[in-house]
Design a protein around this motif. Structure first.
Motif, PDB file in Angstrom:
ATOM      1  N   LYS A  57       0.824  -1.222   0.000  1.00  0.00           N
ATOM      2  CA  LYS A  57       0.000   0.000   0.000  1.00  0.00           C
ATOM      3  C   LYS A  57       0.854   1.267   0.000  1.00  0.00           C
ATOM      4  O   LYS A  57       0.363   2.355  -0.277  1.00  0.00           O
ATOM      5  CB  LYS A  57      -0.917   0.001   1.227  1.00  0.00           C
ATOM      6  CG  LYS A  57      -1.934  -1.124   1.215  1.00  0.00           C
ATOM      7  CD  LYS A  57      -3.055  -0.849   2.182  1.00  0.00           C
ATOM      8  CE  LYS A  57      -4.047  -2.001   2.150  1.00  0.00           C
ATOM      9  NZ  LYS A  57      -4.882  -2.062   3.332  1.00  0.00           N
ATOM     10  N   VAL A  58       2.147   1.100   0.333  1.00  0.00           N
ATOM     11  CA  VAL A  58       3.046   2.266   0.367  1.00  0.00           C
ATOM     12  C   VAL A  58       3.487   2.621  -1.051  1.00  0.00           C
ATOM     13  O   VAL A  58       3.629   3.801  -1.402  1.00  0.00           O
ATOM     14  CB  VAL A  58       4.281   1.959   1.259  1.00  0.00           C
ATOM     15  CG1 VAL A  58       5.288   3.095   1.203  1.00  0.00           C
ATOM     16  CG2 VAL A  58       3.843   1.680   2.699  1.00  0.00           C
ATOM     17  N   LEU A  59       3.688   1.602  -1.887  1.00  0.00           N
ATOM     18  CA  LEU A  59       4.275   1.827  -3.218  1.00  0.00           C
ATOM     19  C   LEU A  59       3.543   2.885  -4.053  1.00  0.00           C
ATOM     20  O   LEU A  59       4.201   3.764  -4.628  1.00  0.00           O
ATOM     21  CB  LEU A  59       4.382   0.502  -3.995  1.00  0.00           C
ATOM     22  CG  LEU A  59       5.176  -0.606  -3.287  1.00  0.00           C
ATOM     23  CD1 LEU A  59       5.362  -1.806  -4.222  1.00  0.00           C
ATOM     24  CD2 LEU A  59       6.527  -0.104  -2.804  1.00  0.00           C
ATOM     25  N   PRO A  60       2.193   2.861  -4.112  1.00  0.00           N
ATOM     26  CA  PRO A  60       1.522   3.876  -4.946  1.00  0.00           C
ATOM     27  C   PRO A  60       1.725   5.312  -4.442  1.00  0.00           C
ATOM     28  O   PRO A  60       1.476   6.264  -5.178  1.00  0.00           O
ATOM     29  CB  PRO A  60       0.032   3.491  -4.852  1.00  0.00           C
ATOM     30  CG  PRO A  60       0.001   2.119  -4.271  1.00  0.00           C
ATOM     31  CD  PRO A  60       1.258   1.913  -3.523  1.00  0.00           C
ATOM     32  N   MET A  61       2.200   5.457  -3.204  1.00  0.00           N
ATOM     33  CA  MET A  61       2.401   6.814  -2.669  1.00  0.00           C
ATOM     34  C   MET A  61       3.706   7.452  -3.144  1.00  0.00           C
ATOM     35  O   MET A  61       3.918   8.648  -2.983  1.00  0.00           O
ATOM     36  CB  MET A  61       2.427   6.774  -1.130  1.00  0.00           C
ATOM     37  CG  MET A  61       1.107   6.412  -0.494  1.00  0.00           C
ATOM     38  SD  MET A  61       1.290   6.360   1.308  1.00  0.00           S
ATOM     39  CE  MET A  61       1.755   8.058   1.673  1.00  0.00           C
ATOM     40  N   LEU A  62       4.607   6.618  -3.719  1.00  0.00           N
ATOM     41  CA  LEU A  62       5.947   7.117  -4.045  1.00  0.00           C
ATOM     42  C   LEU A  62       5.951   7.830  -5.394  1.00  0.00           C
ATOM     43  O   LEU A  62       6.515   7.347  -6.374  1.00  0.00           O
ATOM     44  CB  LEU A  62       6.950   5.954  -4.034  1.00  0.00           C
ATOM     45  CG  LEU A  62       7.002   5.173  -2.715  1.00  0.00           C
ATOM     46  CD1 LEU A  62       7.901   3.959  -2.848  1.00  0.00           C
ATOM     47  CD2 LEU A  62       7.470   6.071  -1.581  1.00  0.00           C
ATOM     48  N   PHE A 102       9.758   0.513   9.518  1.00  0.00           N
ATOM     49  CA  PHE A 102       8.961  -0.266   8.548  1.00  0.00           C
ATOM     50  C   PHE A 102       9.192   0.230   7.113  1.00  0.00           C
ATOM     51  O   PHE A 102       9.584  -0.548   6.229  1.00  0.00           O
ATOM     52  CB  PHE A 102       7.474  -0.194   8.942  1.00  0.00           C
ATOM     53  CG  PHE A 102       6.502  -0.445   7.832  1.00  0.00           C
ATOM     54  CD1 PHE A 102       6.536  -1.632   7.093  1.00  0.00           C
ATOM     55  CD2 PHE A 102       5.528   0.502   7.514  1.00  0.00           C
ATOM     56  CE1 PHE A 102       5.629  -1.860   6.059  1.00  0.00           C
ATOM     57  CE2 PHE A 102       4.625   0.279   6.487  1.00  0.00           C
ATOM     58  CZ  PHE A 102       4.682  -0.901   5.748  1.00  0.00           C
ATOM     59  N   VAL A 103       8.998   1.532   6.874  1.00  0.00           N
ATOM     60  CA  VAL A 103       9.108   2.007   5.479  1.00  0.00           C
ATOM     61  C   VAL A 103      10.546   1.926   4.963  1.00  0.00           C
ATOM     62  O   VAL A 103      10.773   1.730   3.769  1.00  0.00           O
ATOM     63  CB  VAL A 103       8.536   3.443   5.254  1.00  0.00           C
ATOM     64  CG1 VAL A 103       7.056   3.495   5.570  1.00  0.00           C
ATOM     65  CG2 VAL A 103       9.318   4.499   6.018  1.00  0.00           C
ATOM     66  N   SER A 104      11.513   2.041   5.889  1.00  0.00           N
ATOM     67  CA  SER A 104      12.906   2.051   5.431  1.00  0.00           C
ATOM     68  C   SER A 104      13.355   0.673   4.938  1.00  0.00           C
ATOM     69  O   SER A 104      14.394   0.562   4.291  1.00  0.00           O
ATOM     70  CB  SER A 104      13.839   2.563   6.530  1.00  0.00           C
ATOM     71  OG  SER A 104      13.913   1.624   7.578  1.00  0.00           O
ATOM     72  N   ALA A 105      12.594  -0.362   5.248  1.00  0.00           N
ATOM     73  CA  ALA A 105      12.947  -1.704   4.764  1.00  0.00           C
ATOM     74  C   ALA A 105      12.408  -1.954   3.353  1.00  0.00           C
ATOM     75  O   ALA A 105      12.708  -2.976   2.742  1.00  0.00           O
ATOM     76  CB  ALA A 105      12.407  -2.762   5.723  1.00  0.00           C
ATOM     77  N   ILE A 106      11.620  -1.013   2.823  1.00  0.00           N
ATOM     78  CA  ILE A 106      11.027  -1.195   1.490  1.00  0.00           C
ATOM     79  C   ILE A 106      12.008  -0.635   0.443  1.00  0.00           C
ATOM     80  O   ILE A 106      12.315   0.565   0.456  1.00  0.00           O
ATOM     81  CB  ILE A 106       9.666  -0.446   1.397  1.00  0.00           C
ATOM     82  CG1 ILE A 106       8.724  -0.926   2.522  1.00  0.00           C
ATOM     83  CG2 ILE A 106       9.031  -0.624   0.021  1.00  0.00           C
ATOM     84  CD1 ILE A 106       7.447  -0.114   2.668  1.00  0.00           C
ATOM     85  N   PRO A 107      12.541  -1.491  -0.442  1.00  0.00           N
ATOM     86  CA  PRO A 107      13.568  -1.021  -1.387  1.00  0.00           C
ATOM     87  C   PRO A 107      13.123   0.192  -2.200  1.00  0.00           C
ATOM     88  O   PRO A 107      13.911   1.101  -2.463  1.00  0.00           O
ATOM     89  CB  PRO A 107      13.800  -2.227  -2.307  1.00  0.00           C
ATOM     90  CG  PRO A 107      13.301  -3.411  -1.549  1.00  0.00           C
ATOM     91  CD  PRO A 107      12.242  -2.929  -0.615  1.00  0.00           C
ATOM     92  N   GLU A 108      11.856   0.227  -2.606  1.00  0.00           N
ATOM     93  CA  GLU A 108      11.364   1.348  -3.430  1.00  0.00           C
ATOM     94  C   GLU A 108      11.397   2.669  -2.647  1.00  0.00           C
ATOM     95  O   GLU A 108      11.575   3.730  -3.233  1.00  0.00           O
ATOM     96  CB  GLU A 108       9.934   1.066  -3.910  1.00  0.00           C
ATOM     97  CG  GLU A 108       9.833  -0.034  -4.965  1.00  0.00           C
ATOM     98  CD  GLU A 108       9.780  -1.447  -4.368  1.00  0.00           C
ATOM     99  OE1 GLU A 108       9.985  -1.610  -3.144  1.00  0.00           O
ATOM    100  OE2 GLU A 108       9.537  -2.398  -5.148  1.00  0.00           O
ATOM    101  N   VAL A 109      11.213   2.592  -1.338  1.00  0.00           N
ATOM    102  CA  VAL A 109      11.285   3.811  -0.513  1.00  0.00           C
ATOM    103  C   VAL A 109      12.730   4.301  -0.480  1.00  0.00           C
ATOM    104  O   VAL A 109      13.011   5.492  -0.628  1.00  0.00           O
ATOM    105  CB  VAL A 109      10.753   3.551   0.919  1.00  0.00           C
ATOM    106  CG1 VAL A 109      11.071   4.721   1.845  1.00  0.00           C
ATOM    107  CG2 VAL A 109       9.247   3.273   0.897  1.00  0.00           C
ATOM    108  N   ARG A 110      13.660   3.367  -0.350  1.00  0.00           N
ATOM    109  CA  ARG A 110      15.081   3.748  -0.307  1.00  0.00           C
ATOM    110  C   ARG A 110      15.490   4.371  -1.646  1.00  0.00           C
ATOM    111  O   ARG A 110      16.187   5.373  -1.689  1.00  0.00           O
ATOM    112  CB  ARG A 110      15.959   2.531   0.013  1.00  0.00           C
ATOM    113  CG  ARG A 110      15.549   1.798   1.289  1.00  0.00           C
ATOM    114  CD  ARG A 110      16.667   0.951   1.838  1.00  0.00           C
ATOM    115  NE  ARG A 110      17.729   1.779   2.384  1.00  0.00           N
ATOM    116  CZ  ARG A 110      17.709   2.305   3.604  1.00  0.00           C
ATOM    117  NH1 ARG A 110      16.723   2.061   4.430  1.00  0.00           N
ATOM    118  NH2 ARG A 110      18.688   3.084   4.012  1.00  0.00           N
TER     119      ARG A 110
END
Ligand code: DC
Length: 228
Positions: A57-62, A102-110
């Protein structure tokens, strides 16, 4: 412009931000707190009602509309802006620490934050702190420091910080939150917390804040001399 970069990595509560901020002030460098950027994404995610553990659910926010900017006031204090709103006071809570981890473990966020961090170092002399600055973001940093301290010492410092802000927490809660985050940050697949091979290890368990700042400044000066 030929800029100088100092990378400071290490686990939470090792004193990175306090020490890096003071060292940057003393050298006239810009202090870049990358943890604040992850915390801000964590805040944006929690405001969307997304629970920890729902990365899809985080990915579409990037997208470009998730605007995260760092700004500096007259005293050189960093403020972090989320779509223009200064969220600095909102991101330093235990809840946002967990969201940030939590979010920092998501590669797309990094990947989303990588270019903004590198570009700060291209345009300014920086002291940048985080978990992967010496290993991933600025592998050619002039100075790399891995700052650590015992879990007990780190939890004690964080407890004082949180109590000063009026948070009602116990030592055991702070220690267990910290150990959980350390585990998550070190065990994740994407840019886990680890010491770069060419980083100097500085353990601040037995050092006062002043001694820690002096030690960091001495490492930076020594590196500067060696380059001459
Ligand atoms: O340094 P901090 O406690 O404000 O960082 C918040 C979280 O963000 C922490 O769990 C680790 C993560 N982080 C990261 O993965 N990479 C960075 N460069 C900075 C922080």
């Amino acid at each position: 412009m030929n800029t100088i970069a100092v990378a400071i990595d290490g686990p939470s509560g090792a004193g990175k931000s306090t020490i890096a901020r003071a060292a940057a002030k003393s050298l006239g460098f810009v202090y870049v707190d990358t943890g604040a950027m992850y915390r801000t994404i964590g805040l944006a995610v929690s405001r969307q009602g997304i629970a920890i553990g729902e990365p899809e659910k985080v990915l579409p926010m990037l997208t470009d509309s998730l605007r995260i900017e760092l700004s500096y006031d007259a005293e050189g204090v960093q403020h972090v802006l989320l779509c223009g709103e200064d969220v600095s006071p909102l991101i330093r809570t235990p809840e946002m620490s967990m969201y940030a981890s939590f979010v920092s473990a998501i590669p797309e966020v990094r990947a989303f934050l990588l270019e903004a961090q590198r570009s700060m170092a291209r345009t300014h002399n920086v002291i940048m702190d985080g978990r992967d600055i010496g290993t991933v973001i600025l592998p050619d940093a002039r100075v790399k420091i891995f700052l650590t301290a015992s879990a007990q010492a780190r939890a004690q410092r964080r407890l004082i910080e949180l109590r000063e802000k009026g948070e009602d927490v116990t030592f055991d809660e702070v220690l267990s939150d910290m150990e959980q985050r350390d585990r998550q940050d070190a065990e994740r697949a994407a840019a886990p917390l680890r010491q770069a091979e060419d980083a100097v290890l500085l353990d601040t368990s037995e050092l006062t804040l002043e001694q820690s700042i002096d030690a960091v400044l001495a490492l930076i000066r020594t590196a500067g001399e060696e380059k001459k």
